[in-house]
Design an enzyme around this catalytic site. Structure first.
Site, PDB file in Angstrom:
ATOM      1  N   ASP A 533       0.962  -1.464   0.027  1.00  0.00           N
ATOM      2  CA  ASP A 533      -0.102   0.234   0.425  1.00  0.00           C
ATOM      3  C   ASP A 533       0.648   1.424   0.373  1.00  0.00           C
ATOM      4  OD1 ASP A 533      -2.056   1.715   0.127  1.00  0.00           O
ATOM      5  OD2 ASP A 533      -2.683   1.246   2.115  1.00  0.00           O
ATOM      6  N   GLU A 536       2.639   5.191  -3.909  1.00  0.00           N
ATOM      7  CA  GLU A 536       3.017   5.644  -4.380  1.00  0.00           C
ATOM      8  C   GLU A 536       4.145   6.511  -4.760  1.00  0.00           C
ATOM      9  OE1 GLU A 536       0.443   5.653  -2.790  1.00  0.00           O
ATOM     10  OE2 GLU A 536      -1.192   4.751  -3.942  1.00  0.00           O
ATOM     11  N   ASP A 609      -9.205   3.921  -1.818  1.00  0.00           N
ATOM     12  CA  ASP A 609      -9.667   4.227  -0.604  1.00  0.00           C
ATOM     13  C   ASP A 609     -11.225   5.101  -1.161  1.00  0.00           C
ATOM     14  OD1 ASP A 609      -8.041   3.768   0.593  1.00  0.00           O
ATOM     15  OD2 ASP A 609      -7.001   5.363   1.406  1.00  0.00           O
TER      16      ASP A 609
HETATM   17  C1  NOJ Z   1      -4.586   3.127   3.420  1.00  0.00           C
HETATM   18  C2  NOJ Z   1      -5.417   1.769   2.446  1.00  0.00           C
HETATM   19  O1  NOJ Z   1      -6.141   2.607   0.776  1.00  0.00           O
HETATM   20  C3  NOJ Z   1      -6.088   1.105   2.361  1.00  0.00           C
HETATM   21  O2  NOJ Z   1      -6.875   0.681   2.182  1.00  0.00           O
HETATM   22  C4  NOJ Z   1      -5.869   0.686   3.835  1.00  0.00           C
HETATM   23  O3  NOJ Z   1      -6.537   0.319   4.906  1.00  0.00           O
HETATM   24  C5  NOJ Z   1      -4.850   2.256   4.670  1.00  0.00           C
HETATM   25  N1  NOJ Z   1      -4.052   2.902   4.205  1.00  0.00           N
HETATM   26  C6  NOJ Z   1      -3.959   1.685   6.560  1.00  0.00           C
HETATM   27  O4  NOJ Z   1      -3.091   1.045   6.035  1.00  0.00           O
END
Ligand code: NOJ
Length: 968
Positions: A533, A536, A609
């Protein structure tokens, strides 16, 4: 109870600088980004100037054609800067793709030219049969009805088919490669014409008086630029690249993910644009992104397709820097695009098509196909931020089992780790990680654990410590020391995966056995897979929540040059680490948020998200389709929506959407209420159970579709324009799709309170409702279909044979020996076909030929009255295209895997649409079979007819052997 680290995260969330609460204004618009502003201003000036002509031209005397003849190079000049030299190279590849590269020669610096080396699988083979012909005004090559013409002055490159121009580069004269220069004191102001001259004439005059200034504007943001509180130092000065790419005969353009928008890309310029900002490609962690926007999101694939009834073509620009793309549709039948990149060379691939499958294959030959995922990863994944302890994980698993809800994977988000030092367990809450994993693995389930790229800067963190010792961390603009930024772990640094010194070290971290004195993740297991995660990369206190562009990477390149590629390297190295972890290796599963062209070879992605809203549910479907056509087939959106607490109806609908997407994972933000499906009231829970069982019963369909994609690059989810490239009624449609070549058509329901919806049917075939068998016919029309909460519009196109496994199990590995059901949905000619691919789902033995790949054919016999349904060996017929992009060295139908499943039967064959009741059903050369026939229901007096249904019970045939059933 929340763990301490969870509380820590909550604290961090509340303490984070305002930058974390990102709203649209935290992201640059084109006018806030100097190079985009310059590029767009150029296009506006060009449009306002009738006699404008591109300053770039080719010197015909410089043309050199290589001995293999399909490669050409030439010097390019700009009349505005006669002393600056550029070189243009064109190559026609064996498959007809044309590569166009342009770079500055002998410049003050070198432009970044390595994007293609990360994106491409290999240097493509150049054609041996194509020759360039040099004329007075142009040089051209003709092959397979295609002509590529490079006009000398102004420089203009066109790909035509049968005399019709399909792709044109620099047709509007917006090509501009800003050359490197030394910083000089401010130049004289552009002379502006005096008096009351009308605007158009004013521009005309500037062109004549000072064409250079007209073309480039003033030194707008050349040497420094400020956005919000950040200043980008830009030591290299201006180096952007602007290029217009037009499709004079194509009304629809698709691709350039990832954006939350329609599949057929809406207009961003000209009359009545849908959006006013260009599509931006700059990998970004956009908090609470909008459901309709051109804003950048987490991944970038600079690949655009243009489509019309006549053909599909594509353009792939291998560029890793920030890129903005304007799209216009000057007429219903033409499309324009204008690409503006901050740095890098021009490295454009023209994909001639002419069909959608051809462009997918052409793109796949360049950047690779999705590798075949492990079979279990197509099951259901249960995630949340966070399962807070090992006992929490155990009790969630227990509840799933008690409620007979199948699931394959439990996920751990960042709170498993001590102070967000990834790999290091928070022992207060996870005192026994290895035992916890064993408990999950007991019935073949897996775990996925998150590893983010930011490393907490503390000497008691062995991962950071070693990276620091190896000097493989990204450097600040000075080029000295370690860049420090802020993320979940507080003060952090980032590994520079462009540095080869980081590679073996990163791979060694995942070893589950001690590696000498070096730290490795011994408290792990070969059944733990990884979630990458924040790659970017997300930097909470950085400009636009990412790294400063003037940070320095390996080779002295600035972050601006490689920003969009960066996340892919992290994902790639992690996947390689998982492969290297065990001997013999197992197929890795890595979920990545950031991606680039080529990421499809490595792992799955998700759309980040999203919000628990109906709009996000709808756009998620479109985004998964757009990512898929750009190669990233293995994708999905967070089921339930990441933010918010979806009401039961929405959650159930979201389960339907997820179950019919390639990657199926429920996930939720730390602040949301628990929403595991067993918590729902019985009326909703029973629907979700049905949804999950549908997914598991369809795993053979999904896996078979992935096999095909791993070879051809044709996406797993196929929108209408891909399935029916000649039916223009389907070109804008992006709310329904087909699954692989299975013939299954899905129309997810993404609105509240509906009990019916419409589905577009392009062709003349009957479409059988998957659940009720009712027939729908459309032929270029939308038809109304039922869509209550406990059903999903899912249809089998006449002519298809679908293989499923119908026995409910708790996880997919438990289904290995379960028998198959074949659904034969006859087409208008009374025939059907389908296929089934199986292997061990875990290792690489499939590449050695340990597979079962069957073809099922139903054909009319005996003057059209009877039907013969046969199973034959496809792998023996097509060893070259067997699987995963590799030809089988040797295929033996009695291979080890086939032997291991030789007892797996076909337990039922259902035939839909037989014209009349058969007299006998028997095995060819064998015994009579037991069957039942339910006559069809006439459409008269009813809205729709139902077909006849023949159920052949237990034909007692093995899934690996050749057989035929005769229905007479
Ligand atoms: C951002 C991610 O997009 C999300 O899915 C994750 O739960 C949070 N970071 C925490 O790791």
């Amino acid at each position: 109870m929340r763990s301490l680290t969870t509380v820590g995260t909550l604290l961090l969330l509340s303490l984070l600088p305002a930058s974390f609460a990102v709203k649209t204004h935290d992201w640059k618009t084109c006018s806030q980004s100097a190079f985009c502003r310059r590029g767009r201003a150029l296009s506006e000036r060009a449009r306002a100037t009738s006699n404008w002509k591109s300053p770039y031209s080719i010197d015909p005397a410089s043309i050199a054609i290589s001995p293999e003849e399909a490669s050409l190079s030439a010097s390019v000049k700009s009349s505005l800067y006669p002393d600056i030299k550029f070189q243009l190279d064109l190559k026609v590849h064996e498959d007809g793709v044309v590569r166009v590269r342009m770079d500055e020669v002998d410049g003050l610096r070198k432009r970044y030219d390595e994007a293609a080396s990360w994106a491409l699988v290999a240097e493509p083979d150049v054609s041996k049969s194509i020759k360039w012909q040099v004329g007075k005004k142009d040089v051209r090559a003709t092959y397979n009805g295609i002509t590529v013409t490079v006009a000398f002055e102004p420089l203009r490159i066109a790909l035509s088919r049968s005399g019709r121009e399909e792709i044109v580069l620099n047709g509007q004269g917006m090509l501009h490669m800003e050359h490197f220069r030394t910083k000089t004191p401010a130049v004289e102001e552009t002379p502006t014409p005096e008096g009351e001259t009308p605007p158009e004439e004013q521009v005309q005059k500037v062109v004549e008086v000072n064409p250079r200034a007209w073309f480039e504007g003033d030194e707008d943001g050349w040497w420094e630029e400020t956005f919000s509180s950040w200043t980008d130092s830009k030591p290299k000065g201006p180096e952007s690249l602007s290029l217009d790419v037009n499709f004079p005969n194509h009304g629809h353009v698709y691709g350039i993910p990832q954006h939350a928008t329609r599949l057929s890309l809406p207009t961003t310029t000209g009359e009545n644009p849908t959006f006013t900002e260009p599509y931006r490609l700059y990998n970004a962690d956009v908090f609470e992104y909008e459901a309709s926007s051109t804003l950048s999101l987490y991944g970038s694939i600079p690949l655009m397709y243009a489509h019309s009834k006549h053909s599909t073509v594509g353009v792939f620009h291998a560029v890793g820097s920030e890129t903005w793309i304007d799209v216009a549709h000057p007429t219903e039948k033409s499309s324009h695009s204008h690409w503006i990149s901050e740095s890098g060379i021009m490295d454009v691939f023209l994909l001639p098509g002419p069909t959608p499958s051809d462009v997918f294959a052409q793109y796949a030959r360049l950047t690779g196909t999705p590798s075949l995922p492990p079979h279990w990863s197509l099951g259901y994944h249960q995630c949340r931020w966070n399962y807070v302890s090992s006992d929490d994980v155990r009790s969630v698993q227990k509840r799933f089992d008690e409620e007979n809800l199948p699931v394959d994977v439990f996920w751990l988000d960042i709170e498993y780790s001590e102070e967000h030092k990834y790999f290091i367990w928070d022992k207060k809450n996870f005192p026994d990680p290895v035992e916890m994993m064993k408990d999950v693995e007991a019935i073949g389930r897996k775990m996925v654990v998150i590893i983010d790229p930011h490393l907490k800067r503390t000497s008691d963190y062995p991962v950071y410590k070693k990276a620091s010792e190896l000097e493989v961390l990204v450097k600040p603009p000075s080029g000295q020391g370690e860049y420090e930024g802020w993320c979940w772990s507080g003060s952090s640094s980032w590994v520079d995966f462009f540095n080869p010194k980081s590679w073996d070290w990163w791979k060694s971290l995942f070893k589950t056995t001690q590696q000498g004195d070096n730290w490795s993740w011994v408290e792990s297991s070969d059944n733990v897979h990884i979630w990458n995660d924040m790659n970017e990369p997300s930097v909470f206190n950085g400009p636009e929540i990412t790294m400063p562009k003037d940070n320095i990477h390996y080779g002295g390149w600035e972050h601006r040059d490689i920003h969009n590629i960066n996340g892919m390297l992290f994902q790639n190295l992690t996947a390689q680490a998982l492969v290297a972890r065990s001997d013999p290796p197992k197929r890795p599963f890595v979920l990545t948020r950031s991606f680039f062209a080529g990421s499809q070879r490595i792992s799955a992605m998700w759309t980040g998200d999203n919000l628990g809203t109906w709009e996000h549910m709808a756009v998620g479907v479109q985004m998964v389709l757009a990512n898929g056509i750009a190669g990233m087939s293995f994708g999905g959106a967070d089921v339930g929506g990441f933010f918010g607490n979806p009401e039961p109806e929405m959650l159930v609908r979201w389960y339907w959407v997820g179950a019919l997407a390639p990657f199926f994972r429920a996930h939720a933000h730390i602040d949301t209420k628990r929403r595991e499906p067993y918590l729902l009231d019985e009326q909703y829970k029973s629907i979700v159970r049905k949804v999950l069982r549908l997914r598991y019963s369809m795993l053979p369909v999904w896996y078979t579709a992935f096999r095909e994609t791993s070879v051809t690059g044709v996406p797993v989810l196929r929108p209408q324009f891909v399935m029916f490239p000649q039916d223009d009624g389907g070109f804008p449609i992006d709310d329904q799709y087909y699954i692989g070549s299975s013939g299954l058509l899905v129309k997810p329901v993404v609105q509240q309170g509906v009990t019916e919806t419409t589905v577009y049917i392009s062709d003349r075939e009957p479409y059988y409702d998957y659940f009720t068998d009712r027939i729908y016919r459309g032929e270029g029309k939308h038809v109304t279909v039922p869509a209550a909460l406990d059903q999903v519009p899912l249809f089998i196109r006449g002519g298809s044979i679908i293989s499923t496994k119908e026995r409910p199990r708790r996880s997919s590995p438990l289904m290995k020996s379960d028998p198959y059901t074949l659904r034969v949905a006859l087409n208008n000619n009374g025939a059907a076909q389908g296929e089934l691919y199986i292997d061990d789902g875990e290792t690489y033995d499939h590449r050695k030929g340990d597979i079962v790949w069957r073809s099922f054919q139903a054909e009319r016999i005996k003057g059209g009255k009877g039907l013969r349904i046969a199973s034959t060996d496809l792998a023996a017929r097509h060893p070259d295209e067997a699987v995963d992009g590799v030809a089988l060295a040797k295929y033996n139908k009695k291979n080890e895997f086939a032997n291991s499943v030789s007892k797996v039967r076909v337990e039922r064959i259902i035939v839909l649409g037989l014209p009349e009741k058969p007299k006998s059903v028997k095995l060819e050369g064998g015994a009579a079979l037991v069957w039942e026939f339910i006559p069809g229901v006439s459409a008269q007096g009813q809205k729709y007819g139902g077909p006849s249904k023949l159920i052949v019970k237990d034909p007692d045939v093995s899934v690996v052997s050749d057989w035929a059933v005769l229905v007479e």
